[in-house]
Design a protein around this motif. Structure first.
Motif, mmCIF file in Angstrom:
data_model
loop_
_atom_site.group_PDB
_atom_site.id
_atom_site.type_symbol
_atom_site.label_atom_id
_atom_site.label_comp_id
_atom_site.label_asym_id
_atom_site.label_seq_id
_atom_site.Cartn_x
_atom_site.Cartn_y
_atom_site.Cartn_z
ATOM 1 N N GLY A 33 0.798 -1.227 0.000
ATOM 2 C CA GLY A 33 0.000 0.000 0.000
ATOM 3 C C GLY A 33 0.831 1.278 0.000
ATOM 4 O O GLY A 33 0.622 2.159 -0.852
ATOM 5 N N PRO A 34 1.792 1.433 0.933
ATOM 6 C CA PRO A 34 2.599 2.655 0.928
ATOM 7 C C PRO A 34 3.407 2.847 -0.353
ATOM 8 O O PRO A 34 3.573 3.964 -0.833
ATOM 9 C CB PRO A 34 3.526 2.471 2.136
ATOM 10 C CG PRO A 34 2.804 1.535 3.031
ATOM 11 C CD PRO A 34 2.042 0.620 2.128
ATOM 12 N N MET A 35 3.904 1.751 -0.922
ATOM 13 C CA MET A 35 4.664 1.873 -2.178
ATOM 14 C C MET A 35 3.765 2.333 -3.323
ATOM 15 O O MET A 35 4.149 3.178 -4.126
ATOM 16 C CB MET A 35 5.341 0.544 -2.521
ATOM 17 C CG MET A 35 6.495 0.203 -1.589
ATOM 18 S SD MET A 35 7.456 -1.207 -2.113
ATOM 19 C CE MET A 35 6.392 -2.548 -1.658
ATOM 20 N N THR A 39 4.217 5.981 -5.190
ATOM 21 C CA THR A 39 4.391 6.014 -6.645
ATOM 22 C C THR A 39 3.294 6.851 -7.294
ATOM 23 O O THR A 39 3.558 7.654 -8.190
ATOM 24 C CB THR A 39 4.392 4.585 -7.221
ATOM 25 O OG1 THR A 39 5.427 3.835 -6.585
ATOM 26 C CG2 THR A 39 4.608 4.597 -8.716
ATOM 27 N N SER A 40 2.066 6.676 -6.835
ATOM 28 C CA SER A 40 0.949 7.460 -7.377
ATOM 29 C C SER A 40 1.135 8.949 -7.091
ATOM 30 O O SER A 40 0.888 9.793 -7.956
ATOM 31 C CB SER A 40 -0.367 6.989 -6.780
ATOM 32 O OG SER A 40 -0.580 5.633 -7.056
ATOM 33 N N MET A 41 1.571 9.274 -5.866
ATOM 34 C CA MET A 41 1.810 10.682 -5.517
ATOM 35 C C MET A 41 2.866 11.295 -6.427
ATOM 36 O O MET A 41 2.741 12.432 -6.867
ATOM 37 C CB MET A 41 2.237 10.794 -4.048
ATOM 38 C CG MET A 41 1.124 10.572 -3.068
ATOM 39 S SD MET A 41 1.695 10.499 -1.357
ATOM 40 C CE MET A 41 2.446 12.098 -1.153
ATOM 41 N N TRP A 47 -0.863 15.584 -3.273
ATOM 42 C CA TRP A 47 -0.396 15.610 -1.887
ATOM 43 C C TRP A 47 1.096 15.914 -1.790
ATOM 44 O O TRP A 47 1.776 15.473 -0.884
ATOM 45 C CB TRP A 47 -0.686 14.310 -1.159
ATOM 46 C CG TRP A 47 -2.122 14.062 -0.833
ATOM 47 C CD1 TRP A 47 -3.144 14.951 -0.866
ATOM 48 C CD2 TRP A 47 -2.690 12.823 -0.428
ATOM 49 N NE1 TRP A 47 -4.308 14.349 -0.511
ATOM 50 C CE2 TRP A 47 -4.058 13.030 -0.240
ATOM 51 C CE3 TRP A 47 -2.181 11.561 -0.228
ATOM 52 C CZ2 TRP A 47 -4.917 12.036 0.159
ATOM 53 C CZ3 TRP A 47 -3.033 10.560 0.172
ATOM 54 C CH2 TRP A 47 -4.383 10.789 0.366
ATOM 55 N N VAL A 48 1.621 16.646 -2.748
ATOM 56 C CA VAL A 48 3.033 17.021 -2.722
ATOM 57 C C VAL A 48 3.164 18.280 -1.883
ATOM 58 O O VAL A 48 2.478 19.269 -2.130
ATOM 59 C CB VAL A 48 3.574 17.276 -4.153
ATOM 60 C CG1 VAL A 48 5.018 17.720 -4.116
ATOM 61 C CG2 VAL A 48 3.397 16.026 -4.998
ATOM 62 N N PRO A 49 4.035 18.283 -0.868
ATOM 63 C CA PRO A 49 4.161 19.470 -0.014
ATOM 64 C C PRO A 49 4.684 20.670 -0.791
ATOM 65 O O PRO A 49 5.542 20.533 -1.661
ATOM 66 C CB PRO A 49 5.148 19.048 1.068
ATOM 67 C CG PRO A 49 5.663 17.718 0.696
ATOM 68 C CD PRO A 49 4.888 17.197 -0.450
ATOM 69 N N GLU A 50 4.159 21.840 -0.475
ATOM 70 C CA GLU A 50 4.573 23.072 -1.144
ATOM 71 C C GLU A 50 5.818 23.676 -0.504
ATOM 72 O O GLU A 50 6.559 24.388 -1.132
ATOM 73 C CB GLU A 50 3.429 24.097 -1.113
ATOM 74 C CG GLU A 50 2.221 23.689 -1.913
ATOM 75 C CD GLU A 50 2.497 23.596 -3.397
ATOM 76 O OE1 GLU A 50 3.261 24.424 -3.918
ATOM 77 O OE2 GLU A 50 1.956 22.673 -4.030
ATOM 78 N N GLY A 51 6.019 23.423 0.770
ATOM 79 C CA GLY A 51 7.144 24.018 1.497
ATOM 80 C C GLY A 51 8.474 23.401 1.096
ATOM 81 O O GLY A 51 8.556 22.323 0.529
#
Length: 194
Positions: A33-35, A39-41, A47-51
């Motif tokens: 699941g986490p992999m 990969t999808s992200m 859900w990519v952080p802007e900071g």
């Protein structure tokens, strides 16, 4: 003595098998699941952080010193000032800042060096000042044509270069020295090289 046996087709005989399948599916979900999510992200950019934790412009394309017209070898981290024109006031301020940042590293100062790459010859007065005030400053020639082909920003720039010669971060002449020092300290903390 007779032992009572249950037929295998009763509902209770299938429970351990169903529970085993459920456990297998849960284990696969926890492992895969986490992999799949990561990969999808990455691929779909959600859900990519802007900071960010750095202050300069990151150079993430594998460019090295040679790509911007500076032929040099250094086995330490380097604060490199590039001057595509004459080394005027802004350039001289960056050279001063590079030396101060190296001194500001404290016990890690030996892991870094400072350098100047200029496209035009330096004035005699400035050369004398460098010899007197900046004895450890390394000086390199700068190929202005290759530099302008790769660097769009005019004027002098301050670069953080890793021990392999890769450009890591770039700053313009208006940079705050504390921010560069923070970035370099962070890089040295994470790095096992240089």
């Amino acid at each position: 003595m007779a032992v009572a046996t249950r037929p295998l087709d009763t509902p209770e005989a299938g429970k351990p098998r169903a529970r085993g399948r459920l456990q297998l599916l849960l284990i696969l979900f926890v492992v895969l699941g986490p992999m799949i999510l990561a990969t999808s992200m990455y691929k779909l950019q959600f859900w990519v952080p802007e900071g960010r934790s750095y202050h300069g412009a990151m150079i993430g394309n594998g460019q090295g010193r040679a790509d911007i017209g500076i032929d040099a070898q250094e086995s330490r981290w380097q604060l490199l000032v590039s001057a595509p024109q004459a080394c005027a006031q802004d350039c001289q301020q960056l050279v001063y800042l590079a030396r101060q940042i190296q001194i500001g590293l404290g016990r890690d100062a030996s892991r870094a060096s400072h350098a100047l790459a200029a496209a035009q010859p330096l004035t005699a007065d400035y050369l004398a000042l460098l010899g007197r005030e900046y004895p450890q400053l390394q000086r390199y020639p700068l190929d202005a044509a290759r530099y302008r082909a790769k660097v769009a920003e005019p004027g002098p720039q301050l670069w953080i270069v890793d021990p392999h010669g890769n450009l890591v971060l770039r700053y313009d002449a208006k940079v705050n020295g504390k921010q560069v020092l923070d970035d370099l300290r962070h890089l040295l903390k994470l790095s096992n090289i240089g």
